[in-house]
Design an enzyme around this catalytic site. Structure first.
Site, PDB file in Angstrom:
ATOM      1  N   PHE A  44     -30.023  91.217  65.334  1.00 41.38           N
ATOM      2  CA  PHE A  44     -31.014  91.447  64.267  1.00 41.38           C
ATOM      3  C   PHE A  44     -32.105  90.377  64.188  1.00 41.38           C
ATOM      4  O   PHE A  44     -33.219  90.665  63.775  1.00 41.38           O
ATOM      5  CB  PHE A  44     -30.302  91.573  62.918  1.00 41.38           C
ATOM      6  CG  PHE A  44     -29.351  92.741  62.859  1.00 41.38           C
ATOM      7  CD1 PHE A  44     -29.840  94.025  62.653  1.00 41.38           C
ATOM      8  CD2 PHE A  44     -27.987  92.577  63.038  1.00 41.38           C
ATOM      9  CE1 PHE A  44     -28.982  95.119  62.620  1.00 41.38           C
ATOM     10  CE2 PHE A  44     -27.116  93.664  63.002  1.00 41.38           C
ATOM     11  CZ  PHE A  44     -27.613  94.939  62.802  1.00 41.38           C
ATOM     12  N   HIS A  98     -13.482  89.331  56.148  1.00 43.13           N
ATOM     13  CA  HIS A  98     -14.349  89.126  57.313  1.00 43.13           C
ATOM     14  C   HIS A  98     -14.498  87.640  57.574  1.00 43.13           C
ATOM     15  O   HIS A  98     -14.004  86.799  56.819  1.00 43.13           O
ATOM     16  CB  HIS A  98     -15.722  89.771  57.069  1.00 43.13           C
ATOM     17  CG  HIS A  98     -16.429  89.233  55.864  1.00 43.13           C
ATOM     18  ND1 HIS A  98     -16.079  89.583  54.578  1.00 43.13           N
ATOM     19  CD2 HIS A  98     -17.457  88.358  55.739  1.00 43.13           C
ATOM     20  CE1 HIS A  98     -16.855  88.954  53.712  1.00 43.13           C
ATOM     21  NE2 HIS A  98     -17.695  88.192  54.397  1.00 43.13           N
ATOM     22  N   HIS A 138     -13.524  84.732  55.215  1.00 40.12           N
ATOM     23  CA  HIS A 138     -13.969  85.120  53.881  1.00 40.12           C
ATOM     24  C   HIS A 138     -13.067  86.178  53.267  1.00 40.12           C
ATOM     25  O   HIS A 138     -13.117  87.351  53.629  1.00 40.12           O
ATOM     26  CB  HIS A 138     -15.420  85.606  53.949  1.00 40.12           C
ATOM     27  CG  HIS A 138     -16.083  85.682  52.612  1.00 40.12           C
ATOM     28  ND1 HIS A 138     -17.421  85.838  52.448  1.00 40.12           N
ATOM     29  CD2 HIS A 138     -15.585  85.593  51.353  1.00 40.12           C
ATOM     30  CE1 HIS A 138     -17.716  85.865  51.161  1.00 40.12           C
ATOM     31  NE2 HIS A 138     -16.616  85.724  50.479  1.00 40.12           N
ATOM     32  N   TYR A 141     -26.264  89.943  53.306  1.00 37.44           N
ATOM     33  CA  TYR A 141     -26.013  88.513  53.160  1.00 37.44           C
ATOM     34  C   TYR A 141     -27.288  87.691  53.259  1.00 37.44           C
ATOM     35  O   TYR A 141     -28.150  87.974  54.082  1.00 37.44           O
ATOM     36  CB  TYR A 141     -25.054  88.015  54.257  1.00 37.44           C
ATOM     37  CG  TYR A 141     -23.622  88.029  53.809  1.00 37.44           C
ATOM     38  CD1 TYR A 141     -23.189  87.150  52.821  1.00 37.44           C
ATOM     39  CD2 TYR A 141     -22.698  88.902  54.357  1.00 37.44           C
ATOM     40  CE1 TYR A 141     -21.872  87.161  52.397  1.00 37.44           C
ATOM     41  CE2 TYR A 141     -21.381  88.921  53.930  1.00 37.44           C
ATOM     42  CZ  TYR A 141     -20.973  88.042  52.946  1.00 37.44           C
ATOM     43  OH  TYR A 141     -19.682  88.054  52.525  1.00 37.44           O
ATOM     44  N   ASP A 142     -27.341  86.643  52.448  1.00 34.35           N
ATOM     45  CA  ASP A 142     -28.400  85.647  52.560  1.00 34.35           C
ATOM     46  C   ASP A 142     -27.738  84.356  53.050  1.00 34.35           C
ATOM     47  O   ASP A 142     -26.780  83.881  52.440  1.00 34.35           O
ATOM     48  CB  ASP A 142     -29.043  85.367  51.200  1.00 34.35           C
ATOM     49  CG  ASP A 142     -29.679  86.610  50.581  1.00 34.35           C
ATOM     50  OD1 ASP A 142     -28.950  87.588  50.354  1.00 34.35           O
ATOM     51  OD2 ASP A 142     -30.889  86.589  50.326  1.00 34.35           O
ATOM     52  N   ASP A 147     -29.909  64.230  72.949  1.00 31.40           N
ATOM     53  CA  ASP A 147     -30.351  63.294  73.990  1.00 31.40           C
ATOM     54  C   ASP A 147     -30.333  61.917  73.347  1.00 31.40           C
ATOM     55  O   ASP A 147     -31.364  61.393  72.915  1.00 31.40           O
ATOM     56  CB  ASP A 147     -31.781  63.635  74.457  1.00 31.40           C
ATOM     57  CG  ASP A 147     -31.807  64.818  75.430  1.00 31.40           C
ATOM     58  OD1 ASP A 147     -30.741  65.408  75.704  1.00 31.40           O
ATOM     59  OD2 ASP A 147     -32.908  65.164  75.904  1.00 31.40           O
ATOM     60  N   TYR A 196     -15.728  92.132  60.725  1.00 28.70           N
ATOM     61  CA  TYR A 196     -14.948  92.629  59.570  1.00 28.70           C
ATOM     62  C   TYR A 196     -13.563  93.032  60.047  1.00 28.70           C
ATOM     63  O   TYR A 196     -13.335  93.269  61.237  1.00 28.70           O
ATOM     64  CB  TYR A 196     -15.689  93.779  58.883  1.00 28.70           C
ATOM     65  CG  TYR A 196     -16.860  93.242  58.074  1.00 28.70           C
ATOM     66  CD1 TYR A 196     -16.757  93.068  56.704  1.00 28.70           C
ATOM     67  CD2 TYR A 196     -18.048  92.857  58.716  1.00 28.70           C
ATOM     68  CE1 TYR A 196     -17.815  92.536  55.964  1.00 28.70           C
ATOM     69  CE2 TYR A 196     -19.103  92.331  57.980  1.00 28.70           C
ATOM     70  CZ  TYR A 196     -18.981  92.163  56.610  1.00 28.70           C
ATOM     71  OH  TYR A 196     -20.011  91.632  55.895  1.00 28.70           O
ATOM     72  N   ASP A 228     -25.450  88.665  64.063  1.00 31.04           N
ATOM     73  CA  ASP A 228     -26.647  88.771  63.218  1.00 31.04           C
ATOM     74  C   ASP A 228     -27.886  88.191  63.876  1.00 31.04           C
ATOM     75  O   ASP A 228     -29.001  88.615  63.576  1.00 31.04           O
ATOM     76  CB  ASP A 228     -26.411  88.071  61.876  1.00 31.04           C
ATOM     77  CG  ASP A 228     -25.691  88.980  60.885  1.00 31.04           C
ATOM     78  OD1 ASP A 228     -25.643  90.203  61.119  1.00 31.04           O
ATOM     79  OD2 ASP A 228     -25.165  88.468  59.881  1.00 31.04           O
ATOM     80  N   HIS A 281     -17.423  84.538  59.011  1.00 33.19           N
ATOM     81  CA  HIS A 281     -18.793  84.171  59.406  1.00 33.19           C
ATOM     82  C   HIS A 281     -18.650  83.004  60.376  1.00 33.19           C
ATOM     83  O   HIS A 281     -18.059  81.981  60.006  1.00 33.19           O
ATOM     84  CB  HIS A 281     -19.618  83.674  58.219  1.00 33.19           C
ATOM     85  CG  HIS A 281     -19.646  84.595  57.036  1.00 33.19           C
ATOM     86  ND1 HIS A 281     -20.701  85.428  56.782  1.00 33.19           N
ATOM     87  CD2 HIS A 281     -18.772  84.798  56.025  1.00 33.19           C
ATOM     88  CE1 HIS A 281     -20.474  86.104  55.657  1.00 33.19           C
ATOM     89  NE2 HIS A 281     -19.309  85.736  55.177  1.00 33.19           N
ATOM     90  N   VAL A 332     -29.919  88.858  56.324  1.00 35.93           N
ATOM     91  CA  VAL A 332     -29.638  89.899  57.303  1.00 35.93           C
ATOM     92  C   VAL A 332     -28.952  91.042  56.556  1.00 35.93           C
ATOM     93  O   VAL A 332     -27.732  91.139  56.523  1.00 35.93           O
ATOM     94  CB  VAL A 332     -28.765  89.363  58.448  1.00 35.93           C
ATOM     95  CG1 VAL A 332     -28.722  90.367  59.594  1.00 35.93           C
ATOM     96  CG2 VAL A 332     -29.289  88.022  58.947  1.00 35.93           C
TER      97      VAL A 332
END
Lengths: 675, 675
Positions: free
Chosen positions: B327, B466, B628, B411-412, B477, B309, B323, B468, B408
């Site tokens: 988390f 902020h 964002h 936010y989804d 491979d 942020y 995140d 992401h 988290v």
């Protein structure tokens, strides 16, 4: 209680209904010319005294001469009371080897004006003159000899037309086309089998071959593996998937009323133009909170499609096509195939263009409109923070897609306008179809020692490097006509005063473009958001209402040098975003007369006037580009690639529109039997 | 004829079946730990002599300690004959306030190793310690007083946990969390109602509040308009759309066999990890021409999700979340809701994580897998050039989507891996859910005179700027383990010798990265295509087989200064693409111990070793980023935004795989009745 009507009155009303031209029923000032209007235009033009004395007449473009924007808006403000603005057509015709711009007053059955265009460039090519030119080599002895010399069969030869471009010639010469020929034979994919090395130039006004050269002989690639028709495939077959159908248990949400489309919170006008293809007008979104429709896009369409190839050799240097201004995206629109081009739940609309002789011609299923259920949520949240509750709230995304496919020779461009309930409008262009390839002596990369300007994608087949630049015209009228273009630049701020444990952060610096020179943007050159706002309208909180433009796909700018002729013609492709002051005549990014144009009438030259664009009626131009390096997977026909943008409401609404969307009541999987 | 079996033999076989652990049936070396394996791991750890003497044990991470790549590949080469590699678990636990890395040999029921980690940073936080920490303020007198001072009701207060980051502290201190509290009350959307100005710090190892400050008092935003639950909505409602269902008249094409998923030409292994969430392994595509499966992706997963942020103030500066490493994307995965999170034709899989106490816990419907029928063609062409024929050939696009949603906190993140029959793999991340907002005295922009580090998105509510940054680990491979990273740079060539009427064109210059420093790419800095090729495998034509990476969405790089602490921890976010030499331990872009990390173990530091990456086992790292800037439409919950990339076969196949795909026989709309 129904009033009593005498049977004679009923008959009279019935006859009145029959006699009323059908265009009176769904009438909108922006409706495209109906077939009967096209026929009327033809009659008026052919009957004009000036034409009666001419020896040749060829219609190149016929379309609605749209009423002035204030007239349209004034009509819209009270459609019941106000009369429709007069219907006019713009006709561009070749008459006795001159280009005429004719304005036809359809309402009053008269030629309103007829002016000879003496500027640079030529009008849209019509289909019939291209067919005629393609047929010329078939009876041209030097070509027949060239074919024989190559040991291939004349009956397998297919020729198609290519615009010649402009390469510094000072004098404007003749209206020319180049013809390239290919071999079909055991394949319908003749584009993969060029008769390389032959140059044929046709003068369209006399319809004769005026230059012919057979410079080099190159092996013609084999037919094997090029045919893409299902019936021609042999095992091993490719990957199989199970069929799927979208079912709408409560029916469709699409309301097609003439050329007006209404769906969910959107309403817009959709028309067909033989040059632009799909034209979206007057797109407005319903604001449930304000209980009103709000204007977003006065007009949006693809303005130009520039495709320069990167091979400077004699047979390839000129391939720098303006697919829209030279060939016409509408003219080359393909009838859409139900169930494959568009899903089962699509509705289809027809379009009409004008032939060389001025007659209306129908393109069936030129548009499809469907509700897209791609399986994605439009928003969601799971909340575990409230003790004793597990909250999950999700709304599936449903959007409305308006699709057209333009097949300009080898390439097919799937062109989608997508309307989202969130208030977003997306535009996506997906090239597919067939590459333009060069015949080559090589069958393996280890034979190649110099730059071949492309990839060896099959034996004797070079997929030549090229670009696609798809430029959209977006006359945004966010909540009204006067708008501004704002760049929100992200700037790093250094913290050196010890006021925070942090040493930096970013913030935004908003810059409103004053004049056109402030609004030429190379995307990716700096982090910034680009918005069109209405500085006269604020949200409850005081934010200017606006939309921002979000790129989907990496931006691409032209890499040609500024002094190269094709680049002079398409100089606007060095920047992806331009904003200009609205001017009714400035519609075509590479100019109205694109064939053999010289760049004097183009988006970049209009922008040089550097008009004021702050709090003004402005037009945003966005170019979605592809640098196309072919790979073997593009042979014999390429899978779709996509690029585009989203216009997303940004402080336009007071809040997320979709939160107040109620979920559809639980819909069970129905019991079905195949019909 | 069936052999005769005695009933006692049948009983024996039946008992054998019952007694065989279920994991023996669908066994793959990369399968995630089953619930019974997790329980076994717990028993083994708890029974170890070292643990018997400890006073506290807290499981932070338990997951499969995957076998070495050569062992997996060797097993794969003959799954029938070769034994499975031994099953091992990696356990990261806090034991007596120290971090232990324990390797548990499940096959032999033994602790294989147990080492105390004395480096920087702390392990993944577990759910239970976060719940415990969030509850502490409820009985903490100074906090109760702060709440009273704000005139709000303690029963409406909800607290959640925030990682503290690292801001230059020299000594590694305690394992801390910050607690922020919010007001629920008449809304479940408490994130929109921060109790701004209060800082609470918890020491997790002693589970006590160790710092408390109530610095400023800011109005708490009102509840009205924040609740997103359908039941709480009142007219006027938002836009309505008709429900739609995908119907598959011939059934599904998805084959789920344990953790192996097979569909169309794809096969891959899907597992769940409490840190990474979805892990795709051993993705291979069937090549119909070569009649063989060809390896593409050994392993792909989201490696980190960095969300810094941009507000340097006392209560906000530290909000620079990792995140995933702090988390856990898997730990915070949300059970997917049928019909909304995923379409009607989806299949769902469960996942298991390990609790603080070492027990298995189920997340129902953690993944969904569905065939997407979005209504788009995968390729098409209309050919009008063959006299007397109108050829239209189109194949609709069907793809396979593997979806997980990680929520988290506010936010989804909708995280999709999409497999296409063309051979492409797409990854798309779509943030939705709730913004992190700052309480503010302002209710109108005209009150604001200084930088608020965000947008006023509702009364008293600042949506703080902020980023992401979603970083994917892609161990490609391509057709084998040894690969190279190639940059195909587009270079303008000037023509000045008069050899062509053109003055310029572009061509490509291929550069193969020799070492890691050659493979740090800032997207958009120059036009280039990025490929991973197998230099040892060529097509029939001699092209190196490969895949290229195509960005969807504009690239974003971190704008923080290099010396800022969060940037030191996430220094890899300055470039979107990195390539490293494969090293089994290098999985987490911001390091294994991300909580309070200092950047010493991260993608950027590994890359500094500048290992050789040409014709070697390499890993590609790709960061999809969003800068964002919130808008009012993100209030009270944002519509999805999307970014991602496509891995597209590029001279991998000899030709377009899809041309030989036969069309599905015409499927009619079925006759349906609602059940």
């Amino acid at each position: 209680m129904a009033p009593k009507l005498s049977s004679s009155l009923l008959l009279f009303l019935y006859l009145l209904f029959l006699l009323t031209p059908c265009y009176m029923t769904h009438r909108h000032p922006l409706d495209p010319l109906s077939p009967s209007e096209i026929s009327t235009v033809r009659r008026i033009v052919k009957a004009s005294p000036r034409l009666l004395s001419s020896s040749s007449l060829s219609f190149q473009y016929v379309g609605l001469d749209e009423p002035d924007k204030p007239d349209v808006l004034s009509w819209l403000s009270n459609t019941a009371a106000r009369p429709l603005p007069p219907r006019r057509a713009l006709v561009i015709a070749r008459i006795d080897n001159e280009t005429h711009e004719i304005s036809v007053d359809i309402t009053n059955h008269a030629v309103a004006s007829d002016a000879v265009y003496r500027g640079l460039g030529y009008p849209l090519l019509n289909l019939e003159e291209q067919f005629a030119a393609s047929a010329l080599p078939m009876n041209y002895t030097p070509f027949i000899e060239s074919v024989a010399k190559r040991g291939v069969d004349m009956k397998d030869v297919v020729c198609t037309t290519f615009s010649v471009g402009w390469f510094g010639e000072e004098k404007q010469g003749r209206r020319l086309l180049k013809i390239l020929c290919f071999l079909a034979g055991e394949t319908v994919n003749f584009y993969m089998r060029p008769l390389e090395g032959i140059t044929i130039v046709v003068d369209l006004d006399v319809m004769e071959i005026v230059e012919y050269e057979d410079r080099v002989q190159v092996p013609v690639p084999k037919a094997k593996g090029t045919d893409y028709r299902a019936a021609k495939q042999r095992p091993p077959f490719g990957p199989r998937t199970k069929p799927g159908l979208v079912l709408q248990p409560e029916g469709s949400g699409i309301d097609v009323d003439g050329h007006m489309i209404r769906w969910a919170n959107w309403a817009f006008h959709l028309s067909f133009d033989m040059r632009a293809g799909a034209v979206i007008s007057l797109a407005s979104v319903y604001d449930a909170v304000r209980r009103t429709r709000r204007r977003v896009l006065y007009r949006g369409f693809v303005s130009e499609l520039f495709v320069p190839y990167m091979d400077p050799s004699e047979e390839w240097y000129y391939k720098t096509f303006f697919d829209e201004g030279e060939f016409g995206l509408g003219l080359f629109a393909s009838p859409l195939e139900p169930m494959t081009d568009c899903p089962a739940n699509a509705v289809f609309l027809n379009g009409y263009y004008t032939t060389q002789d001025g007659k209306p011609a129908k393109i069936e299923r030129v548009f499809c409109i469907f509700e897209r259920y791609a399986g994605d949520p439009s928003w969601r949240h799971t909340e575990t923070g409230i003790v004793g509750e597990l909250i999950t709230e999700v709304r599936p995304d449903v959007s409305l897609v308006v699709r057209m496919v333009s097949t300009v020779g080898n390439y097919d461009y799937v062109l989608d306008w997508e309307f989202k309930t969130s208030g977003s409008i997306k535009f996506v262009v997906s090239p597919t179809g067939i590459l333009e390839v060069k015949g080559s002596p090589y069958t393996h990369t280890n034979q190649i020692v110099s730059d071949q300007h492309g990839t060896l994608i099959a034996e004797n087949t070079i997929g030549v490097y090229h670009d696609h630049f798809v430029t959209c015209y977006l006359d945004l009228d966010i909540d009204g006509t006067e708008n501004s273009f704002v760049k929100s630049r992200l700037k790093t701020v250094r913290l050196t005063d010890g006021s925070s444990p942090r040493k930096s952060y970013w913030t935004i610096v908003k810059e409103t473009a004053k004049t056109e020179s402030d609004a030429r943007v190379e995307l990716g050159s700096e982090p910034a958001e680009l918005l069109v706002v209405n500085p006269n309208k604020k949200t409850r909180l005081g934010n200017e209402v606006g939309y921002r433009i979000i790129s989907h796909g990496a931006p691409a700018a032209s890499l040609l040098s500024d002094d190269d002729y094709p680049q002079i013609r398409a100089s606007y492709t060095k920047k992806q975003v331009w904003v200009t002051a609205y001017n009714k005549s400035e519609k075509w990014a590479a100019g109205l007369y694109t064939d053999q144009s010289r760049g004097d009438d183009s988006l970049a030259t209009w922008s040089e006037r550097n008009r004021r664009i702050e709090n003004a009626d402005i037009v945003l131009w966005y170019t979605a580009g592809f640098h196309h390096i072919p790979y073997q997977e593009d042979f014999p026909l390429m899978p779709t690639l996509s690029s585009g943008f989203e216009l997303r409401p940004s402080n336009f609404f007071e809040s997320n529109q979709l939160i107040k969307t109620l979920p559809n009541k639980h819909v069970n999987l129905p019991n079905c039997t195949n019909s």
